[in-house]
Design an enzyme around this catalytic site. Structure first.
Site, PDB file in Angstrom:
ATOM      1  N   ARG A  56       0.805  -1.219   0.000  1.00 38.90           N
ATOM      2  CA  ARG A  56       0.000   0.000   0.000  1.00 38.90           C
ATOM      3  C   ARG A  56       0.837   1.267   0.000  1.00 38.90           C
ATOM      4  O   ARG A  56       0.576   2.196  -0.769  1.00 38.90           O
ATOM      5  CB  ARG A  56      -0.902   0.063   1.245  1.00 38.90           C
ATOM      6  CG  ARG A  56      -2.217  -0.617   1.100  1.00 38.90           C
ATOM      7  CD  ARG A  56      -2.652  -1.125   2.450  1.00 38.90           C
ATOM      8  NE  ARG A  56      -1.731  -2.172   2.839  1.00 38.90           N
ATOM      9  CZ  ARG A  56      -1.885  -3.443   2.490  1.00 38.90           C
ATOM     10  NH1 ARG A  56      -2.941  -3.827   1.830  1.00 38.90           N
ATOM     11  NH2 ARG A  56      -0.989  -4.359   2.819  1.00 38.90           N
ATOM     12  N   THR A  57       1.814   1.339   0.878  1.00 36.32           N
ATOM     13  CA  THR A  57       2.498   2.618   1.063  1.00 36.32           C
ATOM     14  C   THR A  57       3.250   3.010  -0.206  1.00 36.32           C
ATOM     15  O   THR A  57       3.093   4.111  -0.729  1.00 36.32           O
ATOM     16  CB  THR A  57       3.451   2.556   2.278  1.00 36.32           C
ATOM     17  OG1 THR A  57       2.677   2.166   3.405  1.00 36.32           O
ATOM     18  CG2 THR A  57       4.096   3.904   2.544  1.00 36.32           C
ATOM     19  N   LYS A  85      25.515  -4.307  -1.977  1.00 37.36           N
ATOM     20  CA  LYS A  85      26.978  -4.338  -2.156  1.00 37.36           C
ATOM     21  C   LYS A  85      27.685  -3.657  -0.988  1.00 37.36           C
ATOM     22  O   LYS A  85      28.899  -3.498  -0.999  1.00 37.36           O
ATOM     23  CB  LYS A  85      27.364  -3.599  -3.449  1.00 37.36           C
ATOM     24  CG  LYS A  85      26.749  -4.156  -4.703  1.00 37.36           C
ATOM     25  CD  LYS A  85      27.240  -3.329  -5.898  1.00 37.36           C
ATOM     26  CE  LYS A  85      26.531  -3.704  -7.168  1.00 37.36           C
ATOM     27  NZ  LYS A  85      26.827  -2.739  -8.255  1.00 37.36           N
ATOM     28  N   ARG A 106      11.485   3.900   3.344  1.00 35.56           N
ATOM     29  CA  ARG A 106      11.109   2.924   4.390  1.00 35.56           C
ATOM     30  C   ARG A 106      12.342   2.092   4.687  1.00 35.56           C
ATOM     31  O   ARG A 106      13.037   1.637   3.752  1.00 35.56           O
ATOM     32  CB  ARG A 106       9.970   2.027   3.925  1.00 35.56           C
ATOM     33  CG  ARG A 106       9.745   0.857   4.872  1.00 35.56           C
ATOM     34  CD  ARG A 106       8.516   0.066   4.539  1.00 35.56           C
ATOM     35  NE  ARG A 106       7.305   0.800   4.871  1.00 35.56           N
ATOM     36  CZ  ARG A 106       6.073   0.270   4.791  1.00 35.56           C
ATOM     37  NH1 ARG A 106       5.908  -0.966   4.381  1.00 35.56           N
ATOM     38  NH2 ARG A 106       5.012   0.988   5.119  1.00 35.56           N
ATOM     39  N   HIS A 134       5.369   6.045  11.527  1.00 34.11           N
ATOM     40  CA  HIS A 134       4.850   5.936  10.155  1.00 34.11           C
ATOM     41  C   HIS A 134       3.844   7.088   9.987  1.00 34.11           C
ATOM     42  O   HIS A 134       2.632   6.879   9.962  1.00 34.11           O
ATOM     43  CB  HIS A 134       4.177   4.568   9.988  1.00 34.11           C
ATOM     44  CG  HIS A 134       3.842   4.182   8.588  1.00 34.11           C
ATOM     45  ND1 HIS A 134       3.875   5.073   7.519  1.00 34.11           N
ATOM     46  CD2 HIS A 134       3.436   2.984   8.065  1.00 34.11           C
ATOM     47  CE1 HIS A 134       3.510   4.429   6.420  1.00 34.11           C
ATOM     48  NE2 HIS A 134       3.245   3.171   6.718  1.00 34.11           N
TER      49      HIS A 134
END
Ligand code: NCD
Length: 305
Positions: A56-57, A85, A106, A134
């Site tokens: 969703r986000t 890496k 995120r 959030h």
């Protein structure tokens, strides 16, 4: 004015900012419902940097930018980027800020979004930092409460599930402490709200804490259900003991105050049974839909002309 501001915590937004954002979101919603496209972000680029899974986000941020006529570049998975890496977050952000106008991040570590914002001259939006916050989910949650119950003031909100690791709950409680809410916190003993949040909000709102959901249902205006955050458990046996602690069925839903709504930031695992989905009180899919107008409002206010 949100122009050029990073949003790392819900506390970065004043109540005035939130009111203004909701009125812009209302007009975005109207355009969406009329099927009207906008091009106020034309020529601008949004970068999504996701070091943790998301449906969703990320997709609603990307959909929002497309709906505004802007473009998106996306790192949906750290495994396919140079993070695998050994590149530092600081270096990744230094590069991505030179490719874009606004960055959504995120990350599994608390504080990562704040750190990213220090290395970026472009605004950074926290889309979830570990068990931290959030904030844009909270904007959606508040907007849904306002739209679906008529107001944000003086609600009785029962928050159930993983209050320890659930970052959406953390941001939501900081925000609710401004709106005179009565809050019931319901969780297993091991998943109680962290003290630093409890102590911050306790003087501002009425809070009750327990592991027993039943006693609160008939007084609840908003039942906010959350998932046990499996990925935060060092010991998976602990998770296995706690999964299934609460399950909202049609029978539980029928005990809620008349006119009450059920929210969930989603994804759900087994904490709301599917039979609840078709009840009028089930607003979690509508809540997910509001992610688009809210994020359209946020992007345009932060990075628009
Ligand atoms: C939440 C999250 O990522 O914190 N999901 C979301 O953004 N809607 C909730 C969760 O994962 O349980």
């Amino acid at each position: 004015m949100l122009k050029n501001r990073s949003i790392i915590s819900i506390e970065d937004l004043s109540s005035g900012d939130i009111t203004e954002l909701f009125s812009v979101a209302d007009s975005m919603l109207e355009n969406l419902e009329k099927g009207k496209s906008l091009n106020i972000m034309s020529g601008r680029i949004l970068a999504t940097l996701f070091f943790e899974p998301s449906t969703r986000t990320r997709l609603s941020f990307e959909s929002a930018m497309h709906r505004l006529g802007g473009s998106v570049i996306s790192m949906a998975d750290s495994k396919t980027s140079s993070a695998s890496k050994g590149e530092t977050l600081a270096d990744t952000v230094r590069i991505v800020e030179s490719y874009s106008d606004i960055i959504v991040i995120r990350h599994p570590l608390e504080g990562a979004a704040r750190l990213a914002s220090k290395f970026s001259s472009k605004p950074v939006i926290n889309a979830g930092d570990g068990s931290g916050e959030h904030p844009t989910q909270t904007l959606i949650d508040l907007y849904t409460i306002k739209k679906e119950t008529g107001s944000l003031k003086n609600k009785t909100i029962t928050v159930v599930g993983d209050l320890k690791y659930g970052r959406t709950v953390h941001s939501l409680l900081f925000a609710l402490s401004r709106y005179g809410a009565n809050v019931n916190l319901v969780s297993p003993e091991g998943l109680k709200l962290p003290d630093y949040i409890y102590n911050e909000i306790k003087g501002k709102i009425d809070i009750k804490q327990t592991d027993d959901l039943g006693q609160f249902l008939s007084d609840t205006d908003v039942l906010y259900v959350t998932r046990i955050q499996k990925e935060r458990f060092a010991d998976k046996n602990e998770y296995q003991k706690l999964i299934g602690s609460y399950k909202i069925t049609a029978s539980e839903a029928s005990k809620l105050k008349p006119g009450a709504i059920i929210l969930h930031p989603l994804p759900r695992v087994d904490e709301i049974s599917p039979e609840v989905d078709t009840l009028p009180c089930a607003k979690y899919f509508r809540q997910a839909f509001y992610g688009v107008p809210i994020r359209m409002a946020l992007i345009s206010m932060i990075a628009g002309e």
